[in-house]
Design a protein around this motif. Structure first.
Motif, PDB file in Angstrom:
ATOM      1  N   TRP A 112       0.830  -1.204   0.000  1.00  0.00           N
ATOM      2  CA  TRP A 112       0.000   0.000   0.000  1.00  0.00           C
ATOM      3  C   TRP A 112       0.867   1.256   0.000  1.00  0.00           C
ATOM      4  O   TRP A 112       0.557   2.229  -0.677  1.00  0.00           O
ATOM      5  CB  TRP A 112      -0.927   0.002   1.227  1.00  0.00           C
ATOM      6  CG  TRP A 112      -2.143  -0.833   1.036  1.00  0.00           C
ATOM      7  CD1 TRP A 112      -2.239  -2.183   1.142  1.00  0.00           C
ATOM      8  CD2 TRP A 112      -3.458  -0.375   0.695  1.00  0.00           C
ATOM      9  NE1 TRP A 112      -3.518  -2.602   0.897  1.00  0.00           N
ATOM     10  CE2 TRP A 112      -4.289  -1.520   0.620  1.00  0.00           C
ATOM     11  CE3 TRP A 112      -4.008   0.871   0.468  1.00  0.00           C
ATOM     12  CZ2 TRP A 112      -5.644  -1.430   0.311  1.00  0.00           C
ATOM     13  CZ3 TRP A 112      -5.362   0.963   0.168  1.00  0.00           C
ATOM     14  CH2 TRP A 112      -6.165  -0.180   0.093  1.00  0.00           C
ATOM     15  N   GLU A 113       1.964   1.250   0.763  1.00  0.00           N
ATOM     16  CA  GLU A 113       2.836   2.420   0.787  1.00  0.00           C
ATOM     17  C   GLU A 113       3.460   2.653  -0.585  1.00  0.00           C
ATOM     18  O   GLU A 113       3.561   3.792  -1.056  1.00  0.00           O
ATOM     19  CB  GLU A 113       3.944   2.242   1.831  1.00  0.00           C
ATOM     20  CG  GLU A 113       4.834   3.473   1.938  1.00  0.00           C
ATOM     21  CD  GLU A 113       5.981   3.292   2.902  1.00  0.00           C
ATOM     22  OE1 GLU A 113       6.054   4.066   3.881  1.00  0.00           O
ATOM     23  OE2 GLU A 113       6.810   2.383   2.688  1.00  0.00           O
ATOM     24  N   ARG A 114       3.858   1.577  -1.235  1.00  0.00           N
ATOM     25  CA  ARG A 114       4.517   1.705  -2.536  1.00  0.00           C
ATOM     26  C   ARG A 114       3.585   2.281  -3.590  1.00  0.00           C
ATOM     27  O   ARG A 114       3.997   3.090  -4.428  1.00  0.00           O
ATOM     28  CB  ARG A 114       5.056   0.339  -2.988  1.00  0.00           C
ATOM     29  CG  ARG A 114       5.898   0.398  -4.253  1.00  0.00           C
ATOM     30  CD  ARG A 114       6.705  -0.866  -4.445  1.00  0.00           C
ATOM     31  NE  ARG A 114       5.895  -2.021  -4.804  1.00  0.00           N
ATOM     32  CZ  ARG A 114       5.655  -3.044  -4.012  1.00  0.00           C
ATOM     33  NH1 ARG A 114       6.137  -3.063  -2.770  1.00  0.00           N
ATOM     34  NH2 ARG A 114       4.916  -4.065  -4.404  1.00  0.00           N
ATOM     35  N   PHE A 115       2.321   1.887  -3.561  1.00  0.00           N
ATOM     36  CA  PHE A 115       1.407   2.300  -4.620  1.00  0.00           C
ATOM     37  C   PHE A 115       0.580   3.543  -4.287  1.00  0.00           C
ATOM     38  O   PHE A 115       0.184   4.273  -5.189  1.00  0.00           O
ATOM     39  CB  PHE A 115       0.484   1.139  -5.000  1.00  0.00           C
ATOM     40  CG  PHE A 115       1.177   0.066  -5.791  1.00  0.00           C
ATOM     41  CD1 PHE A 115       1.426   0.236  -7.142  1.00  0.00           C
ATOM     42  CD2 PHE A 115       1.615  -1.102  -5.178  1.00  0.00           C
ATOM     43  CE1 PHE A 115       2.074  -0.736  -7.867  1.00  0.00           C
ATOM     44  CE2 PHE A 115       2.269  -2.090  -5.899  1.00  0.00           C
ATOM     45  CZ  PHE A 115       2.505  -1.903  -7.245  1.00  0.00           C
ATOM     46  N   THR A 116       0.300   3.778  -3.004  1.00  0.00           N
ATOM     47  CA  THR A 116      -0.508   4.955  -2.651  1.00  0.00           C
ATOM     48  C   THR A 116       0.339   6.085  -2.082  1.00  0.00           C
ATOM     49  O   THR A 116      -0.153   7.207  -1.940  1.00  0.00           O
ATOM     50  CB  THR A 116      -1.595   4.605  -1.610  1.00  0.00           C
ATOM     51  OG1 THR A 116      -0.972   4.258  -0.367  1.00  0.00           O
ATOM     52  CG2 THR A 116      -2.462   3.454  -2.094  1.00  0.00           C
ATOM     53  N   HIS A 117       1.576   5.780  -1.688  1.00  0.00           N
ATOM     54  CA  HIS A 117       2.497   6.771  -1.118  1.00  0.00           C
ATOM     55  C   HIS A 117       2.004   7.325   0.220  1.00  0.00           C
ATOM     56  O   HIS A 117       2.427   8.410   0.629  1.00  0.00           O
ATOM     57  CB  HIS A 117       2.746   7.915  -2.114  1.00  0.00           C
ATOM     58  CG  HIS A 117       3.362   7.447  -3.395  1.00  0.00           C
ATOM     59  ND1 HIS A 117       4.725   7.284  -3.556  1.00  0.00           N
ATOM     60  CD2 HIS A 117       2.801   7.080  -4.567  1.00  0.00           C
ATOM     61  CE1 HIS A 117       4.975   6.844  -4.782  1.00  0.00           C
ATOM     62  NE2 HIS A 117       3.822   6.714  -5.421  1.00  0.00           N
ATOM     63  N   ARG A 118       1.146   6.573   0.898  1.00  0.00           N
ATOM     64  CA  ARG A 118       0.739   6.952   2.251  1.00  0.00           C
ATOM     65  C   ARG A 118       1.755   6.383   3.242  1.00  0.00           C
ATOM     66  O   ARG A 118       2.188   5.230   3.080  1.00  0.00           O
ATOM     67  CB  ARG A 118      -0.670   6.431   2.563  1.00  0.00           C
ATOM     68  CG  ARG A 118      -1.745   7.096   1.695  1.00  0.00           C
ATOM     69  CD  ARG A 118      -3.067   6.352   1.793  1.00  0.00           C
ATOM     70  NE  ARG A 118      -3.667   6.487   3.111  1.00  0.00           N
ATOM     71  CZ  ARG A 118      -4.609   7.384   3.426  1.00  0.00           C
ATOM     72  NH1 ARG A 118      -5.045   8.235   2.514  1.00  0.00           N
ATOM     73  NH2 ARG A 118      -5.109   7.423   4.636  1.00  0.00           N
ATOM     74  N   PRO A 119       2.171   7.153   4.263  1.00  0.00           N
ATOM     75  CA  PRO A 119       3.195   6.681   5.199  1.00  0.00           C
ATOM     76  C   PRO A 119       2.858   5.322   5.799  1.00  0.00           C
ATOM     77  O   PRO A 119       1.771   5.123   6.351  1.00  0.00           O
ATOM     78  CB  PRO A 119       3.212   7.772   6.278  1.00  0.00           C
ATOM     79  CG  PRO A 119       2.713   8.995   5.586  1.00  0.00           C
ATOM     80  CD  PRO A 119       1.702   8.513   4.590  1.00  0.00           C
ATOM     81  N   GLU A 120       3.764   4.377   5.649  1.00  0.00           N
ATOM     82  CA  GLU A 120       3.606   3.004   6.128  1.00  0.00           C
ATOM     83  C   GLU A 120       2.325   2.342   5.600  1.00  0.00           C
ATOM     84  O   GLU A 120       1.822   1.390   6.190  1.00  0.00           O
ATOM     85  CB  GLU A 120       3.656   2.930   7.662  1.00  0.00           C
ATOM     86  CG  GLU A 120       5.041   3.223   8.228  1.00  0.00           C
ATOM     87  CD  GLU A 120       5.207   2.769   9.656  1.00  0.00           C
ATOM     88  OE1 GLU A 120       4.190   2.583  10.359  1.00  0.00           O
ATOM     89  OE2 GLU A 120       6.363   2.602  10.093  1.00  0.00           O
ATOM     90  N   GLY A 121       1.783   2.856   4.512  1.00  0.00           N
ATOM     91  CA  GLY A 121       0.600   2.245   3.921  1.00  0.00           C
ATOM     92  C   GLY A 121      -0.652   2.377   4.766  1.00  0.00           C
ATOM     93  O   GLY A 121      -1.588   1.578   4.634  1.00  0.00           O
ATOM     94  N   MET A 122      -0.703   3.388   5.629  1.00  0.00           N
ATOM     95  CA  MET A 122      -1.851   3.540   6.521  1.00  0.00           C
ATOM     96  C   MET A 122      -3.130   3.829   5.731  1.00  0.00           C
ATOM     97  O   MET A 122      -3.105   4.513   4.713  1.00  0.00           O
ATOM     98  CB  MET A 122      -1.603   4.658   7.532  1.00  0.00           C
ATOM     99  CG  MET A 122      -1.307   6.013   6.931  1.00  0.00           C
ATOM    100  SD  MET A 122      -1.012   7.299   8.175  1.00  0.00           S
ATOM    101  CE  MET A 122       0.426   6.652   9.026  1.00  0.00           C
ATOM    102  N   VAL A 123      -4.240   3.290   6.207  1.00  0.00           N
ATOM    103  CA  VAL A 123      -5.532   3.498   5.552  1.00  0.00           C
ATOM    104  C   VAL A 123      -6.589   3.781   6.616  1.00  0.00           C
ATOM    105  O   VAL A 123      -6.434   3.436   7.780  1.00  0.00           O
ATOM    106  CB  VAL A 123      -5.966   2.262   4.725  1.00  0.00           C
ATOM    107  CG1 VAL A 123      -4.959   1.961   3.628  1.00  0.00           C
ATOM    108  CG2 VAL A 123      -6.149   1.035   5.613  1.00  0.00           C
ATOM    109  N   GLY A 124      -7.650   4.436   6.199  1.00  0.00           N
ATOM    110  CA  GLY A 124      -8.825   4.555   7.058  1.00  0.00           C
ATOM    111  C   GLY A 124      -8.853   5.698   8.035  1.00  0.00           C
ATOM    112  O   GLY A 124      -9.856   5.918   8.708  1.00  0.00           O
ATOM    113  N   GLY A 125      -7.751   6.437   8.167  1.00  0.00           N
ATOM    114  CA  GLY A 125      -7.764   7.551   9.095  1.00  0.00           C
ATOM    115  C   GLY A 125      -7.722   7.098  10.547  1.00  0.00           C
ATOM    116  O   GLY A 125      -7.418   5.945  10.853  1.00  0.00           O
ATOM    117  N   PHE A 126      -8.026   8.014  11.458  1.00  0.00           N
ATOM    118  CA  PHE A 126      -7.947   7.717  12.883  1.00  0.00           C
ATOM    119  C   PHE A 126      -9.178   6.950  13.357  1.00  0.00           C
ATOM    120  O   PHE A 126     -10.296   7.213  12.901  1.00  0.00           O
ATOM    121  CB  PHE A 126      -7.829   9.014  13.693  1.00  0.00           C
ATOM    122  CG  PHE A 126      -6.591   9.797  13.401  1.00  0.00           C
ATOM    123  CD1 PHE A 126      -5.354   9.345  13.820  1.00  0.00           C
ATOM    124  CD2 PHE A 126      -6.660  10.988  12.686  1.00  0.00           C
ATOM    125  CE1 PHE A 126      -4.204  10.063  13.542  1.00  0.00           C
ATOM    126  CE2 PHE A 126      -5.525  11.713  12.406  1.00  0.00           C
ATOM    127  CZ  PHE A 126      -4.280  11.244  12.835  1.00  0.00           C
TER     128      PHE A 126
END
Length: 495
Positions: free
Chosen positions: A426-440
């Motif tokens: 997920w990090e590689r393709f979305t560029h979100r830190p550590e592939g985090m999803v969904g918010g808090f």
């Protein structure tokens, strides 16, 4: 001359803000690091198959739903169908609960499965529906939280009605508080079912889920759940197209490396050194990303709440993607399903969400085939530090396939293509830190007045996406983008 707006990140929130602003004369540039629009609601292709990367159950297309309001305003059609039988929830112990759109039918079906708790469940759902009814009155105007300006406070107060006072005692209550008030124990199977519904939408379980938002999440299925042809990425594509139609720029593979403010404008630079200048900048990225891309002196000007949350971990997802041969028994099944273990952690395969493409949805699979997306929550950090990554990945894949068999017993005979992705993927393709999803997680400490506002203290710098109020999912992201649009235009336009 039109004001220039730079949107950092091409997820649903940023694209919503950008498309609405473009429709009202602003000059929009969207910079997306990946090769797809939609962020966590994007897609990818393998061979002749298309896979939505994440959630595919559509919400917000009902009357007054945010996606319907936005797409109707922009005159952008989206093909979707409302679901009467939304999903089946399977337990390893053999029980199965059908989630039905009709409130009363759903209530009666659940009470029949738990006859000893029938009266308590009836009381619980009536509380949930009362709370949700009051929240939906507020949602007509979509006030933003926490209010930071006189205009935002005024708009919030105008949105309230006398019956809104019913919500005040619930601000610091959890869904578990509501369950216990109805004599439903946290170890009951019904409570476990509620946890399974909340972990997908609120990123937490009943013990910590804020009661007002949790009630809305539990009731929203009965407002309307939808299958979107192709997947939710279609919304992102339509929004990006609208920006282009209004002479805006939508640029992929532009990973933002640095953002600074010079005199009266923002300067955004990508990793190759290309620059864009604008009056406004909209950050459609997790708040965690600000530490990396925002000039340090500017980051230090953010409120303590922003800086603290930029250090808080969020969930990741482990996802599996299958291309399947069509089977006749698919016709008897709902397209969405959950499988829940008795383990209360509900992560790493002990809770999975399954999304099967509809027969005839040739955007996702050729005739005679279907695609299946399966996801489970996981902690992000461990995937970046484990010693036996491949072994652990294979073990989790095997565990998930065994869980899938509760919904699709013969799946192993139907698989013609199988892929998987950990938070590293997920990090590689979305560029979100550590592939985090969904918010808090939407706990009492992270939601409502404890949320992060779309309005930053930096002049003409705005935030949207799943880490900003109202939170996770395409609905939350879209609402946050709408809040940015409304603030930039000084509340002159209401959808």
């Amino acid at each position: 001359m039109a004001e220039k707006v730079i949107v950092v990140g091409g997820g649903i929130g940023g694209l919503t803000a950008g498309a609405l602003l473009a429709n009202n004369g602003y000059e929009i540039t969207v910079l997306e690091a990946s090769n797809e629009w939609g962020g966590c609601a994007a897609k990818f292709n393998r061979k002749e198959f298309l896979f939505p990367v994440g959630a595919t159950l559509g919400m917000g297309f009902e009357k007054n739903g945010i996606h319907k309001r936005v797409m109707d305003y922009l005159n952008k059609p989206v093909s979707y169908q409302q679901l009467d039988h939304i999903m089946d929830v399977h337990f390893e112990s053999g029980e199965k609960i059908g989630v039905l759109q009709d409130r009363q039918a759903h209530l009666e079906a659940i009470k029949s499965l738990f006859p000893k708790k029938s009266a308590a469940i009836d009381t619980f759902y009536n509380k949930i529906w009362m709370i949700s009814s009051e929240v939906k009155k507020l949602m007509k105007n979509l006030p933003s939280l926490p209010p930071n300006t006189f205009s935002e406070w005024a708009f919030l107060l105008q949105s309230l009605s006398p019956s809104s006072l019913k919500l005040l005692p619930l601000v610091n209550k959890t869904i578990m508080d509501l369950l216990k008030s109805c004599t439903i124990d946290e170890n009951d199977l019904f409570s476990h079912y509620i946890d399974g519904q909340l972990i997908d939408s609120m990123q937490t379980t009943s013990k910590q889920c804020q009661s007002i938002l949790g009630a809305l999440a539990l009731d929203i299925y009965h407002e309307g759940a939808f299958y979107v042809d192709g997947g939710l990425y279609v919304i992102a594509g339509q929004l990006a197209q609208h920006i282009q139609d209004k002479n805006g720029s939508t640029l992929k593979k532009k990973k933002v490396a640095h953002v600074k403010r010079t005199r009266n404008e923002w300067v955004v630079t990508d990793q190759k050194g290309e620059e864009w200048h604008g009056t406004h900048v909209i950050f459609n990225v997790p708040v965690h990303s600000l530490k990396k891309i925002l000039e340090p002196t500017l980051f230090q000007q953010l409120p303590i709440r922003f800086k603290k949350k930029a250090d808080l971990p969020t969930w990741g997802a482990f996802t599996m993607y299958f291309a399947l041969k069509e089977e006749g028994y698919f016709e008897q099944l709902p397209l969405f399903q959950q499988v829940i273990s008795r383990d209360n952690n509900l992560i790493d395969g002990d809770h999975i969400f399954l999304s099967l493409s509809k027969k005839g949805d040739t955007l996702r699979a050729p005739e005679g085939y279907r695609t299946l997306t399966v996801s489970t929550h996981t902690e992000t950090d461990k995937w970046f530090h484990m010693e036996n990554y491949k072994t652990n990945k294979l073990q989790l894949e095997h565990k998930i396939i065994e869980k899938i068999k509760y919904a699709f017993p013969t799946i192993e005979d139907q698989i013609i293509l199988q892929l998987s992705g950990s938070p590293k993927t997920w990090e590689r393709f979305t560029h979100r830190p550590e592939g985090m999803v969904g918010g808090f997680p939407q706990t009492t400490r992270n939601s409502l007045f404890y949320s992060l506002s779309h309005r930053s203290p930096l002049k003409n710098a705005w935030m949207c996406g799943d880490s900003i109020f109202p939170g996770a999912g395409t609905i939350g992201a879209s609402v946050s983008g709408y809040h940015v649009f409304r603030s930039i235009t000084n509340y002159k336009i209401q959808l």
